[in-house]
Scaffold this motif. Structure first.
Motif, PDB file in Angstrom:
ATOM      1  N   SER A 159       0.853  -1.186   0.000  1.00 29.83           N
ATOM      2  CA  SER A 159       0.000   0.000   0.000  1.00 29.83           C
ATOM      3  C   SER A 159       0.887   1.233   0.000  1.00 29.83           C
ATOM      4  O   SER A 159       2.091   1.157   0.307  1.00 29.83           O
ATOM      5  CB  SER A 159      -0.912   0.006   1.222  1.00 29.83           C
ATOM      6  N   LEU A 160       0.292   2.376  -0.313  1.00 29.69           N
ATOM      7  CA  LEU A 160       1.066   3.617  -0.285  1.00 29.69           C
ATOM      8  C   LEU A 160       1.619   3.869   1.111  1.00 29.69           C
ATOM      9  O   LEU A 160       2.739   4.363   1.271  1.00 29.69           O
ATOM     10  CB  LEU A 160       0.188   4.784  -0.738  1.00 29.69           C
ATOM     11  N   ALA A 161       0.854   3.495   2.141  1.00 25.89           N
ATOM     12  CA  ALA A 161       1.292   3.716   3.523  1.00 25.89           C
ATOM     13  C   ALA A 161       2.579   2.964   3.846  1.00 25.89           C
ATOM     14  O   ALA A 161       3.347   3.376   4.725  1.00 25.89           O
ATOM     15  CB  ALA A 161       0.185   3.307   4.490  1.00 25.89           C
ATOM     16  N   ASP A 162       2.847   1.864   3.140  1.00 28.43           N
ATOM     17  CA  ASP A 162       4.069   1.095   3.385  1.00 28.43           C
ATOM     18  C   ASP A 162       5.318   1.900   3.080  1.00 28.43           C
ATOM     19  O   ASP A 162       6.407   1.572   3.553  1.00 28.43           O
ATOM     20  CB  ASP A 162       4.083  -0.178   2.536  1.00 28.43           C
ATOM     21  N   TYR A 163       5.170   2.943   2.275  1.00 29.01           N
ATOM     22  CA  TYR A 163       6.333   3.730   1.847  1.00 29.01           C
ATOM     23  C   TYR A 163       6.446   5.046   2.605  1.00 29.01           C
ATOM     24  O   TYR A 163       7.286   5.887   2.256  1.00 29.01           O
ATOM     25  CB  TYR A 163       6.243   3.986   0.343  1.00 29.01           C
ATOM     26  N   ARG A 164       5.632   5.211   3.622  1.00 27.68           N
ATOM     27  CA  ARG A 164       5.708   6.428   4.429  1.00 27.68           C
ATOM     28  C   ARG A 164       7.116   6.560   5.016  1.00 27.68           C
ATOM     29  O   ARG A 164       7.683   5.592   5.526  1.00 27.68           O
ATOM     30  CB  ARG A 164       4.686   6.367   5.565  1.00 27.68           C
ATOM     31  N   GLY A 165       7.678   7.735   4.944  1.00 25.52           N
ATOM     32  CA  GLY A 165       9.031   7.955   5.447  1.00 25.52           C
ATOM     33  C   GLY A 165      10.106   7.733   4.399  1.00 25.52           C
ATOM     34  O   GLY A 165      11.289   7.991   4.651  1.00 25.52           O
ATOM     35  N   LYS A 166       9.717   7.276   3.211  1.00 23.63           N
ATOM     36  CA  LYS A 166      10.641   7.085   2.108  1.00 23.63           C
ATOM     37  C   LYS A 166      10.103   7.782   0.865  1.00 23.63           C
ATOM     38  O   LYS A 166       8.902   8.038   0.751  1.00 23.63           O
ATOM     39  CB  LYS A 166      10.830   5.596   1.792  1.00 23.63           C
ATOM     40  N   TRP A 167      10.981   8.092  -0.055  1.00 25.37           N
ATOM     41  CA  TRP A 167      10.551   8.526  -1.374  1.00 25.37           C
ATOM     42  C   TRP A 167      10.149   7.284  -2.162  1.00 25.37           C
ATOM     43  O   TRP A 167      10.706   6.202  -1.967  1.00 25.37           O
ATOM     44  CB  TRP A 167      11.678   9.260  -2.095  1.00 25.37           C
ATOM     45  N   LEU A 168       9.183   7.451  -3.057  1.00 29.64           N
ATOM     46  CA  LEU A 168       8.724   6.340  -3.893  1.00 29.64           C
ATOM     47  C   LEU A 168       8.691   6.785  -5.352  1.00 29.64           C
ATOM     48  O   LEU A 168       8.153   7.839  -5.665  1.00 29.64           O
ATOM     49  CB  LEU A 168       7.321   5.894  -3.460  1.00 29.64           C
ATOM     50  N   VAL A 169       9.282   5.968  -6.213  1.00 34.02           N
ATOM     51  CA  VAL A 169       9.120   6.133  -7.652  1.00 34.02           C
ATOM     52  C   VAL A 169       8.208   5.010  -8.126  1.00 34.02           C
ATOM     53  O   VAL A 169       8.588   3.842  -8.133  1.00 34.02           O
ATOM     54  CB  VAL A 169      10.471   6.095  -8.393  1.00 34.02           C
ATOM     55  N   LEU A 170       6.975   5.382  -8.464  1.00 35.04           N
ATOM     56  CA  LEU A 170       5.974   4.452  -8.980  1.00 35.04           C
ATOM     57  C   LEU A 170       5.910   4.631 -10.489  1.00 35.04           C
ATOM     58  O   LEU A 170       5.690   5.734 -10.979  1.00 35.04           O
ATOM     59  CB  LEU A 170       4.613   4.756  -8.350  1.00 35.04           C
ATOM     60  N   PHE A 171       6.120   3.544 -11.230  1.00 37.36           N
ATOM     61  CA  PHE A 171       6.151   3.683 -12.685  1.00 37.36           C
ATOM     62  C   PHE A 171       5.382   2.550 -13.355  1.00 37.36           C
ATOM     63  O   PHE A 171       5.423   1.408 -12.925  1.00 37.36           O
ATOM     64  CB  PHE A 171       7.596   3.732 -13.203  1.00 37.36           C
ATOM     65  N   SER A 172       4.654   2.904 -14.402  1.00 31.32           N
ATOM     66  CA  SER A 172       3.851   1.930 -15.133  1.00 31.32           C
ATOM     67  C   SER A 172       4.489   1.614 -16.474  1.00 31.32           C
ATOM     68  O   SER A 172       5.249   2.408 -17.032  1.00 31.32           O
ATOM     69  CB  SER A 172       2.434   2.459 -15.347  1.00 31.32           C
ATOM     70  N   HIS A 173       4.147   0.433 -16.994  1.00 32.92           N
ATOM     71  CA  HIS A 173       4.593   0.040 -18.324  1.00 32.92           C
ATOM     72  C   HIS A 173       3.436  -0.657 -19.036  1.00 32.92           C
ATOM     73  O   HIS A 173       2.540  -1.192 -18.377  1.00 32.92           O
ATOM     74  CB  HIS A 173       5.829  -0.852 -18.262  1.00 32.92           C
ATOM     75  N   PRO A 174       3.423  -0.664 -20.367  1.00 30.30           N
ATOM     76  CA  PRO A 174       2.284  -1.219 -21.093  1.00 30.30           C
ATOM     77  C   PRO A 174       2.052  -2.706 -20.884  1.00 30.30           C
ATOM     78  O   PRO A 174       0.913  -3.139 -20.726  1.00 30.30           O
ATOM     79  CB  PRO A 174       2.613  -0.910 -22.555  1.00 30.30           C
ATOM     80  N   ALA A 175       3.129  -3.518 -20.900  1.00 27.28           N
ATOM     81  CA  ALA A 175       2.909  -4.966 -20.818  1.00 27.28           C
ATOM     82  C   ALA A 175       4.212  -5.690 -20.512  1.00 27.28           C
ATOM     83  O   ALA A 175       5.300  -5.249 -20.898  1.00 27.28           O
ATOM     84  CB  ALA A 175       2.320  -5.499 -22.113  1.00 27.28           C
ATOM     85  N   ASP A 176       4.077  -6.832 -19.838  1.00 26.86           N
ATOM     86  CA  ASP A 176       5.215  -7.729 -19.629  1.00 26.86           C
ATOM     87  C   ASP A 176       5.636  -8.347 -20.968  1.00 26.86           C
ATOM     88  O   ASP A 176       4.865  -8.381 -21.925  1.00 26.86           O
ATOM     89  CB  ASP A 176       4.834  -8.852 -18.663  1.00 26.86           C
TER      90      ASP A 176
END
Length: 213
Positions: A28-45
């Protein structure tokens, strides 16, 4: 082609919350509290451009970690497809993917972050990148088309610039790198503008001053 409007999150506001299955269990987003997060999407495996991007993120994961940054990938593929793709990258390219990937089959996270762009696809996420700070605030967004891969080095540079701006209360010029001069905020009043040249900065004009860190 759908004419559905795309709802985008907004900079300097709380990033959309999520709880999702990943290759490292539920996150969850809360798991990354206290850290920076780079969330990135891609079209397909199992697609070539995405494979190059994931390998680039994996090779720079330690550099991100040194900045207190976690990486989190996403595509609208199954949990098992992600695992198989990670194993294939290791077997074919000898690159270990050490960060989790969200399995977003119901597209809840993708839609919350505006990763679905109807002009590109109704069922695949575009190449979107979100930088979220330790307080859960969205600080930067980058969107790339499906045909062209991102620069992971630019994302790393951007995080360094954001962190420097937070600490030093400055801005950074085009293509700034650590060690380069930074931009001092311009004066807010006419009186302050009149004295800016005597404040010890490298002042080209009243609104444009730089300094060393």
């Amino acid at each position: 082609m759908s004419d559905q409007a795309v709802s985008l999150p907004r900079l300097n506001e709380p990033a959309p919350d999520f709880q999702a299955l990943t290759t490292d269990g539920t996150k969850s987003l809360a798991d990354y509290r206290g850290k920076w997060l780079v969330l990135f999407s891609h079209p397909a495996d199992f697609t070539p451009v995405c494979t190059t991007e994931f390998m680039a993120f994996a090779k720079r994961q330690d550099a991100f970690a040194a900045l207190n940054v976690e990486l989190l990938g996403l595509s609208i593929d199954s949990h098992y497809a992600h695992i198989a793709w990670m194993r294939a990258i290791k077997e074919s390219f000898d690159v270990e993917i050490g960060f989790p990937i969200i399995a977003d089959l119901d597209m809840k996270v993708a839609k919350a972050y505006g990763m679905i762009q109807p002009g590109a696809s109704d069922t695949s996420a575009v190449r979107a990148t979100f930088v979220i700070d330790p307080n859960g605030v969205l600080r930067a967004m980058l969107y790339y088309p499906m045909s062209n891969g991102r620069s992971v080095e630019e994302i790393l540079r951007l995080v360094k610039a954001l962190q420097t701006s937070d600490v030093e209360k400055i801005a950074t010029p085009e293509a700034w790198q650590p060690g380069d001069d930074v931009i001092v905020p311009p004066p807010a009043t006419a009186a302050a503008a009149a004295t800016r040249g005597s404040e010890g900065y490298n002042t080209v004009d009243w609104y444009f001053s730089t300094r060393k860190l």
